[in-house]
Design a protein around this motif. Structure first.
Motif, PDB file in Angstrom:
ATOM      1  N   ARG A   1       0.812  -1.221   0.000  1.00 13.39           N
ATOM      2  CA  ARG A   1       0.000   0.000   0.000  1.00 13.39           C
ATOM      3  C   ARG A   1       0.848   1.275   0.000  1.00 13.39           C
ATOM      4  O   ARG A   1       0.308   2.367   0.080  1.00 13.39           O
ATOM      5  CB  ARG A   1      -0.934   0.009   1.210  1.00 13.39           C
ATOM      6  CG  ARG A   1      -1.969  -1.106   1.213  1.00 13.39           C
ATOM      7  CD  ARG A   1      -2.924  -0.935   2.383  1.00 13.39           C
ATOM      8  NE  ARG A   1      -2.220  -0.978   3.665  1.00 13.39           N
ATOM      9  CZ  ARG A   1      -2.738  -0.561   4.817  1.00 13.39           C
ATOM     10  NH1 ARG A   1      -3.960  -0.065   4.838  1.00 13.39           N
ATOM     11  NH2 ARG A   1      -2.040  -0.642   5.934  1.00 13.39           N
ATOM     12  N   GLY A   2       2.169   1.121  -0.077  1.00 12.85           N
ATOM     13  CA  GLY A   2       3.046   2.277  -0.121  1.00 12.85           C
ATOM     14  C   GLY A   2       3.358   2.861   1.238  1.00 12.85           C
ATOM     15  O   GLY A   2       3.831   3.998   1.339  1.00 12.85           O
ATOM     16  N   ARG A   3       3.134   2.079   2.309  1.00 17.48           N
ATOM     17  CA  ARG A   3       3.425   2.545   3.653  1.00 17.48           C
ATOM     18  C   ARG A   3       4.743   1.941   4.151  1.00 17.48           C
ATOM     19  O   ARG A   3       5.248   0.983   3.573  1.00 17.48           O
ATOM     20  CB  ARG A   3       2.268   2.200   4.599  1.00 17.48           C
ATOM     21  CG  ARG A   3       0.915   2.744   4.132  1.00 17.48           C
ATOM     22  CD  ARG A   3      -0.216   2.357   5.066  1.00 17.48           C
ATOM     23  NE  ARG A   3      -0.203   3.142   6.287  1.00 17.48           N
ATOM     24  CZ  ARG A   3      -0.777   4.334   6.406  1.00 17.48           C
ATOM     25  NH1 ARG A   3      -1.409   4.891   5.377  1.00 17.48           N
ATOM     26  NH2 ARG A   3      -0.743   4.987   7.546  1.00 17.48           N
ATOM     27  N   PHE A   4       5.299   2.508   5.211  1.00 12.60           N
ATOM     28  CA  PHE A   4       6.588   2.067   5.740  1.00 12.60           C
ATOM     29  C   PHE A   4       6.520   0.618   6.206  1.00 12.60           C
ATOM     30  O   PHE A   4       5.622   0.222   6.955  1.00 12.60           O
ATOM     31  CB  PHE A   4       6.989   2.969   6.910  1.00 12.60           C
ATOM     32  CG  PHE A   4       8.313   2.607   7.526  1.00 12.60           C
ATOM     33  CD1 PHE A   4       9.495   2.850   6.861  1.00 12.60           C
ATOM     34  CD2 PHE A   4       8.360   2.015   8.792  1.00 12.60           C
ATOM     35  CE1 PHE A   4      10.721   2.510   7.432  1.00 12.60           C
ATOM     36  CE2 PHE A   4       9.576   1.684   9.373  1.00 12.60           C
ATOM     37  CZ  PHE A   4      10.761   1.935   8.686  1.00 12.60           C
ATOM     38  N   ASP A   5       7.482  -0.189   5.776  1.00 14.29           N
ATOM     39  CA  ASP A   5       7.571  -1.602   6.137  1.00 14.29           C
ATOM     40  C   ASP A   5       8.817  -1.795   6.996  1.00 14.29           C
ATOM     41  O   ASP A   5       9.945  -1.763   6.489  1.00 14.29           O
ATOM     42  CB  ASP A   5       7.653  -2.459   4.872  1.00 14.29           C
ATOM     43  CG  ASP A   5       7.643  -3.960   5.171  1.00 14.29           C
ATOM     44  OD1 ASP A   5       8.034  -4.340   6.292  1.00 14.29           O
ATOM     45  OD2 ASP A   5       7.264  -4.733   4.277  1.00 14.29           O
TER      46      ASP A   5
ATOM     47  N   CYS B   1       6.176   8.548 -11.353  1.00 14.44           N
ATOM     48  CA  CYS B   1       6.204   8.197  -9.931  1.00 14.44           C
ATOM     49  C   CYS B   1       6.245   9.479  -9.105  1.00 14.44           C
ATOM     50  O   CYS B   1       7.177  10.273  -9.226  1.00 14.44           O
ATOM     51  CB  CYS B   1       7.430   7.337  -9.634  1.00 14.44           C
ATOM     52  SG  CYS B   1       7.654   6.979  -7.881  1.00 14.44           S
ATOM     53  N   ARG B   2       5.233   9.665  -8.278  1.00 18.02           N
ATOM     54  CA  ARG B   2       5.168  10.836  -7.399  1.00 18.02           C
ATOM     55  C   ARG B   2       5.100  10.384  -5.950  1.00 18.02           C
ATOM     56  O   ARG B   2       4.280   9.548  -5.598  1.00 18.02           O
ATOM     57  CB  ARG B   2       3.932  11.689  -7.720  1.00 18.02           C
ATOM     58  CG  ARG B   2       4.030  12.468  -9.015  1.00 18.02           C
ATOM     59  CD  ARG B   2       2.795  13.327  -9.227  1.00 18.02           C
ATOM     60  NE  ARG B   2       2.918  14.145 -10.415  1.00 18.02           N
ATOM     61  CZ  ARG B   2       3.415  15.376 -10.435  1.00 18.02           C
ATOM     62  NH1 ARG B   2       3.817  15.930  -9.289  1.00 18.02           N
ATOM     63  NH2 ARG B   2       3.516  16.064 -11.546  1.00 18.02           N
ATOM     64  N   SER B   3       5.959  10.971  -5.131  1.00 19.15           N
ATOM     65  CA  SER B   3       5.891  10.701  -3.698  1.00 19.15           C
ATOM     66  C   SER B   3       4.771  11.546  -3.096  1.00 19.15           C
ATOM     67  O   SER B   3       4.521  12.662  -3.548  1.00 19.15           O
ATOM     68  CB  SER B   3       7.210  11.062  -3.010  1.00 19.15           C
ATOM     69  OG  SER B   3       8.279  10.362  -3.587  1.00 19.15           O
ATOM     70  N   PRO B   4       4.111  11.041  -2.056  1.00 10.56           N
ATOM     71  CA  PRO B   4       3.111  11.870  -1.365  1.00 10.56           C
ATOM     72  C   PRO B   4       3.778  13.123  -0.796  1.00 10.56           C
ATOM     73  O   PRO B   4       4.981  13.150  -0.537  1.00 10.56           O
ATOM     74  CB  PRO B   4       2.609  10.958  -0.244  1.00 10.56           C
ATOM     75  CG  PRO B   4       2.943   9.570  -0.689  1.00 10.56           C
ATOM     76  CD  PRO B   4       4.204   9.690  -1.487  1.00 10.56           C
ATOM     77  N   ARG B   5       2.990  14.145  -0.562  1.00 13.11           N
ATOM     78  CA  ARG B   5       3.538  15.378  -0.013  1.00 13.11           C
ATOM     79  C   ARG B   5       4.027  15.178   1.421  1.00 13.11           C
ATOM     80  O   ARG B   5       5.013  15.775   1.839  1.00 13.11           O
ATOM     81  CB  ARG B   5       2.486  16.495  -0.043  1.00 13.11           C
ATOM     82  CG  ARG B   5       2.055  16.891  -1.447  1.00 13.11           C
ATOM     83  CD  ARG B   5       1.045  18.034  -1.389  1.00 13.11           C
ATOM     84  NE  ARG B   5       0.462  18.277  -2.693  1.00 13.11           N
ATOM     85  CZ  ARG B   5       1.012  19.050  -3.630  1.00 13.11           C
ATOM     86  NH1 ARG B   5       2.160  19.641  -3.376  1.00 13.11           N
ATOM     87  NH2 ARG B   5       0.419  19.226  -4.788  1.00 13.11           N
ATOM     88  N   ALA B   6       3.310  14.370   2.183  1.00 10.11           N
ATOM     89  CA  ALA B   6       3.634  14.200   3.595  1.00 10.11           C
ATOM     90  C   ALA B   6       3.841  12.726   3.928  1.00 10.11           C
ATOM     91  O   ALA B   6       3.356  11.842   3.224  1.00 10.11           O
ATOM     92  CB  ALA B   6       2.518  14.785   4.464  1.00 10.11           C
ATOM     93  N   HIS B   7       4.538  12.479   5.023  1.00  7.30           N
ATOM     94  CA  HIS B   7       4.779  11.118   5.506  1.00  7.30           C
ATOM     95  C   HIS B   7       3.505  10.537   6.129  1.00  7.30           C
ATOM     96  O   HIS B   7       2.705  11.267   6.731  1.00  7.30           O
ATOM     97  CB  HIS B   7       5.894  11.104   6.549  1.00  7.30           C
ATOM     98  CG  HIS B   7       7.265  11.169   5.955  1.00  7.30           C
ATOM     99  ND1 HIS B   7       8.053  10.054   5.790  1.00  7.30           N
ATOM    100  CD2 HIS B   7       7.987  12.218   5.487  1.00  7.30           C
ATOM    101  CE1 HIS B   7       9.210  10.413   5.252  1.00  7.30           C
ATOM    102  NE2 HIS B   7       9.192  11.722   5.063  1.00  7.30           N
ATOM    103  N   SER B   8       3.357   9.221   6.019  1.00 10.77           N
ATOM    104  CA  SER B   8       2.241   8.531   6.671  1.00 10.77           C
ATOM    105  C   SER B   8       2.667   7.858   7.971  1.00 10.77           C
ATOM    106  O   SER B   8       1.832   7.463   8.771  1.00 10.77           O
ATOM    107  CB  SER B   8       1.657   7.477   5.720  1.00 10.77           C
ATOM    108  OG  SER B   8       2.651   6.530   5.334  1.00 10.77           O
TER     109      SER B   8
END
Length: 549
Positions: free
Chosen positions: A220-224, A277-284
């Motif tokens: 899901r593109g979250r930190f693993d 490929c675009r990174s989100p603006r903010a960290h999750s």
């Protein structure tokens, strides 16, 4: 201009085509080429006149295309024929030439005196001593690692800033990593993850993760955490870094054009092939300053006790103070902070963000230096500067302000062949540095380019130490703001500590109200990046003072 004039060139082309066609039958094959050219002009003119996308082309068939050609070639003509040695942007010819000479191992000594206007506003110089040091440190280093860090790292005072695989080519990565190993300094991986090109030559790496968590993300593109631990525990990874923002596009997230997302890049990042490929603006993974330092502590644990830092371009000052308060409240210290200047480079970014968002390096560096020193944390948290740095003078200025070391990206790209063509975002870099096209990068030879990387690094550090010795010092960290003078006007110059405020140790803890950061310190909330005060109201209830920021 009358409408019939737009048909002059097509008319000439038609006439040439008719004459050449008639003669071609009776003379020789060369006339067929002239006929083909004439008929080509006629066909192009008809197409231009009938198309609807460009009014200029419709009004001036064929001729308007010459304007387009001139605009396309304009940057090259300016760079090589028009600009003088100091004019080029973002790097002048003199700056690029200095890097090229040092990378090639050619002497960078200069004859006949400076060509700079030493009386222009903004000119800086470094004060020397009548008792210079004969033997300064040859290759100065800085130990990075707070109290809780089990594996501190000894860093060079000059390293390679964030360059992601994807933004630059695999061969460019190999050249930089091998050069870093030969010169004993580090390469920041950028947020594109650790590719096979990073691992091949055993150079020191700083594993940077951004809001996209490339190289350590789940489906899901979250930190693993497990994926991060697998990467961060590699022997080549010396430190890890959380990218909060980037100077050239703060608050925007990374952008990798579809043309650069090759199968290898997609595999390294865990993203679809040939899609932007675009990174989100903010960290999750966190949303408050306290959560940020707790996340850093978890990263330190997962990496096996290696130093963890953050990188950002300074924006709203109360947010910097909020991170400081979070460290003070939790007792969890970042190992280092990298300040990225708004003049820093990038492969692709909106022009408005590149030109008008974010604080320039020296201003941002002073803010973070004052935050660390004013809170008595600089002995725990190291400070690094990243931006438009390419010479020993730039490093000396940053270290005089308070940086412990400096990073550069574009300067090292010049060292391996970049010519500032500014086509990084198109995937058509002519030197093979900022492209994923195998044909364009095939002439980059890592073993050759790595020597250039080492040469540039060593010569620049040597130049830095010449400055340090001339100032009567043994290590660049002994430089102070009063060693750098800044020309305010033709008739006035001042040392930096008479232009900007440099807080004494612990000033924000003891008497913050007497500093120009009083409002920012009061507004800082360790539990939120939002200010705890309405600054527009609070700041407008007091008299305007020149010293207030």
């Amino acid at each position: 201009m009358r409408g019939w004039t737009r048909w002059i060139l097509p008319g000439i082309g038609l006439l040439l085509a008719l004459v050449a066609s008639f003669v071609a039958v009776r003379v020789d094959a060369w006339w067929f080429l002239l006929a083909a050219l004439g008929w080509g002009i006629v066909a192009l003119a008809i197409y231009d006149a009938l198309q609807r996308q460009s009014a200029l082309l419709a009004n001036y068939p064929v001729l308007a295309r010459l304007r387009g050609l001139a605009l396309h070639l304009r940057p090259f003509f300016r760079s090589y024929l028009v600009e003088d040695d100091q004019e080029g942007k973002p790097y002048s010819y003199e700056s690029r030439s200095l890097v090229y000479r040092r990378a090639a191992g050619i002497s960078s000594t200069h004859p006949f005196g400076t060509q700079l206007d030493t009386y222009r506003e903004g000119f800086n110089w470094i004060t020397h001593s009548m008792a210079p040091v004969n033997r300064p440190a040859e290759k100065p280093r800085v130990l990075v690692g707070a109290e809780a860090t089990e594996q501190p790292y000894s860093a060079s005072v000059f390293n390679i800033s964030a360059l992601s695989f994807g933004a630059i080519s695999g061969r460019a990565i190999e050249s930089l990593v091998l050069g870093a190993r030969l010169g004993n300094f580090y390469l920041d991986t950028g947020e594109g993850g650790i590719s096979r090109y990073h691992r091949g030559h055993g150079g020191d790496l700083v594993f940077e993760i951004g809001s996209g968590y490339f190289g350590c993300r789940d489906a899901r593109g979250r930190f693993d955490p497990e994926a991060f631990a697998d990467q961060a525990r590699q022997d080549c990874v010396r430190m890890t870094e959380i990218k909060l923002s980037q100077g050239a596009k703060p608050g925007h997230g990374g952008v990798l054009p579809a043309a650069k997302v090759s199968p290898e890049v997609a595999a390294a990042r865990g993203i679809p092939v040939h899609r932007e490929c675009r990174s989100p603006r903010a960290h999750s993974a966190f949303s408050t300053p306290i959560e940020l330092v707790q996340f850093a502590a978890e990263m330190r644990r997962l990496s096996g006790g290696k130093p963890v830092g953050v990188k950002f371009c300074v924006g709203q000052i109360h947010e910097v103070m909020a991170i400081i308060k979070a460290m003070l409240e939790t007792g969890i210290y970042l190992d280092y902070i990298v300040v990225d200047g708004a003049e820093g480079g990038t492969g692709a970014a909106p022009l408005e963000l590149t030109n008008h968002v974010g604080m320039p390096l020296l201003d941002g560096l002073i803010v973070v230096r004052n935050a660390l020193v004013g809170s008595a944390l600089h002995h725990q948290v190291r400070l690094a500067a990243s931006g438009k740095i390419h010479s020993g003078t730039h490093i000396a200025e940053c270290m005089a302000i308070g940086a412990d070391w400096c990073n550069a990206a574009r300067a090292f790209m010049f060292a391996i062949g970049c010519i500032q063509a500014q086509r990084c975002h198109t995937g058509t870099c002519p030197s093979g540095v900022a492209t994923q096209d195998p044909a364009r990068q095939r002439r980059l030879v890592p073993e050759v380019q790595a020597e250039r990387v080492r040469n540039f690094h060593d010569a620049t550090v040597h130049a830095l130490m010449d400055i340090v010795a001339a100032a009567g010092l043994e290590h660049p960290r002994a430089l102070r703001p009063h060693h750098v003078y800044h020309r305010v006007s033709v008739s006035k110059s001042l040392p930096l500590d008479r232009i900007w405020e440099f807080l004494p140790e612990g000033a924000l803890l003891e008497e913050p109200g007497k500093t120009s950061y009083a409002f920012w310190w009061r507004a800082a909330d360790p539990e939120s990046f939002k200010p705890r005060l309405d600054l527009s109201v609070v700041r407008n209830t007091v008299p305007r003072l020149a010293s207030l920021r």
